[in-house]
Design a protein around this motif. Sequence first.
Motif, PDB file in Angstrom:
ATOM      1  N   LYS A   1       0.839  -1.184   0.000  1.00 43.48           N
ATOM      2  CA  LYS A   1       0.000   0.000   0.000  1.00 43.48           C
ATOM      3  C   LYS A   1       0.881   1.244   0.000  1.00 43.48           C
ATOM      4  O   LYS A   1       1.958   1.247   0.604  1.00 43.48           O
ATOM      5  CB  LYS A   1      -0.907  -0.009   1.220  1.00 43.48           C
ATOM      6  N   LYS A   2       0.421   2.282  -0.675  1.00 43.80           N
ATOM      7  CA  LYS A   2       1.155   3.543  -0.764  1.00 43.80           C
ATOM      8  C   LYS A   2       2.526   3.346  -1.402  1.00 43.80           C
ATOM      9  O   LYS A   2       3.544   3.832  -0.923  1.00 43.80           O
ATOM     10  CB  LYS A   2       1.285   4.200   0.611  1.00 43.80           C
TER      11      LYS A   2
ATOM     12  N   ASP B   1      -0.415   1.246  -6.936  1.00 40.74           N
ATOM     13  CA  ASP B   1      -0.252   1.756  -5.577  1.00 40.74           C
ATOM     14  C   ASP B   1      -0.748   0.686  -4.606  1.00 40.74           C
ATOM     15  O   ASP B   1      -0.030  -0.273  -4.341  1.00 40.74           O
ATOM     16  CB  ASP B   1      -1.036   3.061  -5.404  1.00 40.74           C
TER      17      ASP B   1
ATOM     18  N   ASN C   1      -4.690  -1.171  -2.660  1.00 37.33           N
ATOM     19  CA  ASN C   1      -6.140  -1.276  -2.675  1.00 37.33           C
ATOM     20  C   ASN C   1      -6.712  -1.254  -4.093  1.00 37.33           C
ATOM     21  O   ASN C   1      -7.795  -0.760  -4.346  1.00 37.33           O
ATOM     22  CB  ASN C   1      -6.780  -0.142  -1.861  1.00 37.33           C
TER      23      ASN C   1
ATOM     24  N   LEU D   1      -5.632   0.412  -6.575  1.00 36.30           N
ATOM     25  CA  LEU D   1      -5.434   1.707  -7.240  1.00 36.30           C
ATOM     26  C   LEU D   1      -4.175   1.692  -8.097  1.00 36.30           C
ATOM     27  O   LEU D   1      -3.137   1.186  -7.681  1.00 36.30           O
ATOM     28  CB  LEU D   1      -5.319   2.811  -6.185  1.00 36.30           C
TER      29      LEU D   1
ATOM     30  N   TRP E   1      -6.377   8.067 -12.893  1.00 39.84           N
ATOM     31  CA  TRP E   1      -6.477   7.135 -11.775  1.00 39.84           C
ATOM     32  C   TRP E   1      -7.535   6.079 -12.089  1.00 39.84           C
ATOM     33  O   TRP E   1      -8.630   6.402 -12.556  1.00 39.84           O
ATOM     34  CB  TRP E   1      -6.868   7.850 -10.490  1.00 39.84           C
TER      35      TRP E   1
ATOM     36  N   GLN F   1      -9.121   2.185 -10.490  1.00 37.89           N
ATOM     37  CA  GLN F   1      -9.118   1.200  -9.402  1.00 37.89           C
ATOM     38  C   GLN F   1      -9.654  -0.126  -9.919  1.00 37.89           C
ATOM     39  O   GLN F   1     -10.741  -0.191 -10.495  1.00 37.89           O
ATOM     40  CB  GLN F   1      -9.989   1.674  -8.225  1.00 37.89           C
TER      41      GLN F   1
ATOM     42  N   SER G   1      -3.373  11.493  -2.699  1.00 41.48           N
ATOM     43  CA  SER G   1      -4.062  11.239  -1.425  1.00 41.48           C
ATOM     44  C   SER G   1      -5.574  11.160  -1.623  1.00 41.48           C
ATOM     45  O   SER G   1      -6.248  10.335  -0.997  1.00 41.48           O
ATOM     46  CB  SER G   1      -3.710  12.331  -0.410  1.00 41.48           C
TER      47      SER G   1
ATOM     48  N   ARG H   1      -6.402   7.820  -3.170  1.00 45.38           N
ATOM     49  CA  ARG H   1      -6.312   6.760  -2.166  1.00 45.38           C
ATOM     50  C   ARG H   1      -7.555   6.735  -1.268  1.00 45.38           C
ATOM     51  O   ARG H   1      -8.070   5.667  -0.942  1.00 45.38           O
ATOM     52  CB  ARG H   1      -5.061   6.953  -1.316  1.00 45.38           C
ATOM     53  N   ASP H   2      -8.029   7.910  -0.878  1.00 41.63           N
ATOM     54  CA  ASP H   2      -9.219   7.983  -0.018  1.00 41.63           C
ATOM     55  C   ASP H   2     -10.437   7.394  -0.723  1.00 41.63           C
ATOM     56  O   ASP H   2     -11.208   6.630  -0.124  1.00 41.63           O
ATOM     57  CB  ASP H   2      -9.494   9.436   0.372  1.00 41.63           C
TER      58      ASP H   2
END
Length: 413
Positions: free
Chosen positions: A10-11, A29, A31, A33, A45, A47, A69, A72-73
């Motif tokens: 993650k991240k 990245d 999750n 994403l 982006w 997912q 960010s 990601r949220d």
Amino acid sequence: MATSGIRTPKKALTAAYVRTVTQAGKHFDGNGLFLKVKANGAKQWVQRITIRGKRTEMGLGSADLVSLSEARDVALQNLKVARSGGDPLRAKRESQAVLTFEDAARKVHELNKPSWLNPKHAAQFISTLETYTFPTMGSYKVSDVTTSDVLAALTPIWLTKQETARRVRQRIGVVMKWAIAQGWRQDNPAENIDQALPKQTKAVKHRKALPYGEVATCIQVIQNSGAGRSTKLALEFLILTAARSGEVREAVWDEIEFETDPSANPANPANRAVWIIPAQRMKMKREHRVPLCTRAVEILEEARDIADGGDLIFAGTKAGKPLSDMTLSKLIKELGFEADVHGFRTSFRTWAQEQTNVAREVAEAALAHAIKDASEAAYARSNLFEKRKILMDSWASYLALGEAEIITLGAAK
């Protein structure tokens, strides 16, 4: 940085990497994403997510507009929704389907147009929103309109155009209530903003009225004028019945109940007909029964002689169309009388107050006014019809004689 579909921590990406990467492909990245870089350098982006057992990819926006960010949220929230059995893709589509305030207002206008009895009211509904709200918040999603947006639209006109501002607020509320019904929002931002708006002063605009002692002369001048016969009859009928302009102009023959036997009421032979105005045509949305004096019945007989075969008692120049309010108002002004057509109701009310001993509630009932006191209204079940018969006969007699004498009304049995 990873550019393939292998699992990544993650991240895994950084804001600097997102900003500087130019290599085409998928940059993962966490999750699900990843940053998709196209050959032309555009970055988006995406997912990868499983929704109800089906694997799919959701676009989350351009990397130029959505930060790492933020992406990601959104990805994390989507994952939580999907794991709980929800459908974040459907929610996204529904969100995109939400209309702008302008589109929602036009939709509400079209939906409600058939229910408006007066085309003028339907036109005013949308025209005021076009003028005072669309320029500032028309392009906003109806779900995103806030109380501050409503205040921004209302504040410039709240004190200078008080009645218009109140109507604009009410119409914004109608649109918002429709949006709530669509599931697009939970609240109505047009409500609960009183404390944020300056207090309006109640400016009472009185309609110009003739002194009751001049009304008989006015009728004579009308009768001797060169106006159309239907116009002259309508104006006199309006004065005799103390009715509103629209009630008279749109009156139809089915609303008149004639007595088949003129001697049916020997104690009061003057009242040989009743005008029953249906609730939908009354301001208070309540049926109103008007006792007609001898002269009012004569006017109806004259109107029947010139009837065009339609339903309207006082037809205009166009077949099937009523006289216009402007036609009546224009005639009064052209004949030199400084009065509004509606002002004849005031003339009648003042006469009843000063020249008769009739009880206040009888005169108010004659005008089809509502009782404002809730307690009094709860007990006032009678329409005082018999007493109003005597009052309207007395008004007709006064106009025929033109004399300002005190008329004592006996108790109606």
